[in-house]
Motif scaffolding. Structure first.
Motif, short mmCIF file in Angstrom:
data_model
loop_
_atom_site.label_atom_id
_atom_site.label_comp_id
_atom_site.label_asym_id
_atom_site.label_seq_id
_atom_site.Cartn_x
_atom_site.Cartn_y
_atom_site.Cartn_z
N VAL A 11 1.42 9.00 5.75
CA VAL A 11 1.28 9.12 4.30
C VAL A 11 0.81 10.51 3.87
O VAL A 11 1.45 11.15 3.03
CB VAL A 11 0.36 8.01 3.75
N PRO A 12 -0.28 11.04 4.44
CA PRO A 12 -0.65 12.41 4.04
C PRO A 12 0.41 13.44 4.43
O PRO A 12 0.60 14.44 3.72
CB PRO A 12 -1.97 12.66 4.78
N GLY A 13 1.09 13.20 5.55
CA GLY A 13 2.15 14.12 5.95
C GLY A 13 3.27 14.17 4.92
O GLY A 13 3.74 15.24 4.54
N LEU A 14 3.69 13.00 4.45
CA LEU A 14 4.77 12.94 3.46
C LEU A 14 4.38 13.66 2.17
O LEU A 14 5.15 14.45 1.62
CB LEU A 14 5.10 11.48 3.15
N ILE A 15 3.20 13.38 1.67
CA ILE A 15 2.79 13.93 0.38
C ILE A 15 2.49 15.42 0.47
O ILE A 15 3.00 16.23 -0.32
CB ILE A 15 1.57 13.16 -0.17
N LEU A 16 1.66 15.80 1.45
CA LEU A 16 1.24 17.19 1.54
C LEU A 16 2.40 18.11 1.95
O LEU A 16 2.54 19.21 1.42
CB LEU A 16 0.09 17.32 2.53
N ALA B 10 8.17 5.62 -11.03
CA ALA B 10 7.71 4.32 -11.51
C ALA B 10 8.86 3.32 -11.59
O ALA B 10 8.71 2.14 -11.28
CB ALA B 10 7.05 4.47 -12.88
N GLU B 11 10.04 3.79 -11.99
CA GLU B 11 11.20 2.91 -12.07
C GLU B 11 11.69 2.48 -10.69
O GLU B 11 12.31 1.42 -10.54
CB GLU B 11 12.32 3.61 -12.84
N LEU B 12 11.40 3.30 -9.68
CA LEU B 12 11.79 2.95 -8.31
C LEU B 12 10.77 2.05 -7.62
O LEU B 12 11.04 1.50 -6.55
CB LEU B 12 11.98 4.22 -7.47
N LEU B 13 9.61 1.87 -8.23
CA LEU B 13 8.52 1.14 -7.58
C LEU B 13 8.89 -0.30 -7.19
O LEU B 13 8.52 -0.74 -6.10
CB LEU B 13 7.29 1.13 -8.50
N PRO B 14 9.61 -1.08 -8.02
CA PRO B 14 9.91 -2.46 -7.60
C PRO B 14 10.84 -2.56 -6.40
O PRO B 14 10.88 -3.59 -5.72
CB PRO B 14 10.58 -3.06 -8.85
N VAL B 15 11.60 -1.51 -6.15
CA VAL B 15 12.62 -1.60 -5.10
C VAL B 15 12.27 -0.80 -3.86
O VAL B 15 12.62 -1.19 -2.73
CB VAL B 15 14.00 -1.15 -5.67
N TYR C 2 8.21 9.20 -2.81
CA TYR C 2 9.17 8.09 -2.68
C TYR C 2 9.12 7.50 -1.28
O TYR C 2 9.10 6.27 -1.10
CB TYR C 2 10.59 8.58 -2.99
N TYR C 3 9.06 8.36 -0.26
CA TYR C 3 8.97 7.85 1.11
C TYR C 3 7.67 7.06 1.32
O TYR C 3 7.65 6.07 2.06
CB TYR C 3 9.04 8.99 2.11
N VAL C 4 6.58 7.50 0.70
CA VAL C 4 5.33 6.74 0.80
C VAL C 4 5.54 5.34 0.23
O VAL C 4 5.10 4.33 0.82
CB VAL C 4 4.19 7.45 0.05
N LEU C 5 6.21 5.24 -0.91
CA LEU C 5 6.48 3.94 -1.52
C LEU C 5 7.34 3.07 -0.60
O LEU C 5 7.14 1.86 -0.49
CB LEU C 5 7.18 4.11 -2.87
N THR C 6 8.31 3.70 0.09
CA THR C 6 9.16 2.91 0.99
C THR C 6 8.35 2.39 2.17
O THR C 6 8.54 1.27 2.63
CB THR C 6 10.35 3.73 1.51
#
Length: 373
Positions: free
Chosen positions: A49-54, A203-208, A328-332
């Motif tokens: 997670v930190p890798g993806l974001i940072l 936010a629109e991608l959050l449900p999926v 987005y990858y964190v959300l996935t």
């Protein structure tokens, strides 16, 4: 040039996912109990997670190449540590944390790098293809090595590290593509991060988005364990199931070209059907039926993942794209919490009913996504 970056993404995906097949080996050879294996499986996310974001944010400022190359060296180091996993839980935990950080640091800027080196119509699909092929082939190759090699806890990582070095050498001549890096300074948007428009897209991608990895998590971390006592070679079986899942994710990519931003709707529908079928396979105790489940869940994964990346590439400015793809990858990857949730719920209602409830949750998210499209 984009093929070289795709090869590096492929190798990174291989290293990220082959650990799943080796869980059976660690349980047998080291006597690790399910809670310890669960910690090792989840530790990867603590680094990821930190890798993806940072790394996504850093690549918007400094460039895709400037982040991906050192992150690849970190991935090689992670595999080297995991090769000494026979020394115990602590070594495995350290290796998983290191490789998780490396994977996140390659995935988000590497995916954007591929998109920027490709045409707008093919970039998202190519990034998903490269990662999916690695995610799928890694468990199969490492499963075969672990089944027949004299040192099953070491050789899968040695082979991966060597392949990763070769891919890194090939990618070094690939040019930079990030606007801020090419211009010598960061853009104003790159300095301040995402704006209101970009947050709305996410936010629109959050449900999926969580279902992108939530669907394959069923065949990676849930069904092989439930079917272990019913098959003769559980390591090979697990590798084949995972390879079928992620191989289908690769095979459905031509559909994304036709469906465009509607692809996630079909992906959610197929994935929900696959989870319901998984519940039935568990109820009747059918290891063979799991392969049909893998096809449906793999299709759901491939369509959902690519559609999300495509939507970001079309709706997010290039100078903020690395940050947006990282989030987005964190959300996935939230979807990989599904095995833990399933395990807790199954203690009270059973495995098959829990999977049926999960399928119902996927249908609910599909309806939400339809409403906000």
């Amino acid at each position: 040039m984009n093929l070289r970056v795709e090869l590096l993404l492929f190798m990174t995906g291989w290293g990220a996912n082959h650990f799943s097949t080796l869980l059976v080996v660690y349980r047998k050879n080291l006597g690790l109990l399910p809670p310890a294996l669960g910690i090792l499986f989840g530790a990867y996310a603590l680094g990821l997670v930190p890798g993806l974001i940072l790394a996504g944010r850093a690549s918007d400022r400094r460039g895709r190449r400037a982040v991906v190359l050192p992150a690849s060296l970190l991935a090689i180091a992670g595999s080297a540590v995991l090769a000494f996993g026979e020394r115990g839980f602590g070594v495995l935990l350290a290796g998983r944390l290191i490789y998780g950080l490396a994977t996140g640091s390659v995935m988000s800027p590497g995916s954007v790098w591929v998109q920027e080196l490709s045409s707008p119509a093919t970039g998202a699909r190519r990034a998903t293809l490269a990662l999916s092929a690695g995610f799928g082939l890694g468990p199969l190759v490492s499963g075969v090595i672990a089944e027949f090699a004299p040192a099953p806890m070491a050789w899968p990582y040695v082979v991966h590290a060597i392949a990763m070095v070769a891919a890194l050498v090939q990618v070094r001549p690939v040019p930079e593509t990030a606007p801020g890096a090419l211009g010598g300074t960061a853009t104003p948007r790159g300095r301040r991060g995402l704006g209101r428009r970009e947050w709305r897209v996410l936010a629109e991608l959050l449900p999926v988005a969580p279902w992108a990895f939530g669907f394959p998590a069923v065949t990676i971390a849930i069904l092989p364990g439930l079917m272990r006592a019913l098959v003769g070679r559980p390591v090979i079986y697990s590798g084949l199931v995972i390879a079928t899942t992620l191989g289908t994710g690769v095979a459905v990519q031509p559909l994304t070209r036709r469906l465009r931003r509607r692809g996630d709707l079909l992906g959610l529908a197929l994935g929900a059907l696959g989870v319901f079928l998984a519940a039935y396979a568990v109820a009747v105790g059918s290891p063979a039926l799991v392969f049909a489940v893998a096809v449906l869940l793999g299709a759901g994964y491939g369509l959902v993942m690519t559609t999300g990346l495509l939507e970001i590439s079309e709706r997010v400015a290039q100078e903020s794209r690395g940050t947006a793809v990282g989030i987005y990858y964190v959300l996935t990857y939230v979807g990989f919490t599904l095995p833990f949730i399933e395990a807790l719920a199954a203690k009270h209602v059973g495995d098959a009913p829990t999977l049926a409830l999960t399928g119902g949750a996927a249908v609910a998210c599909l309806l939400i996504r339809v409403a906000i499209k």
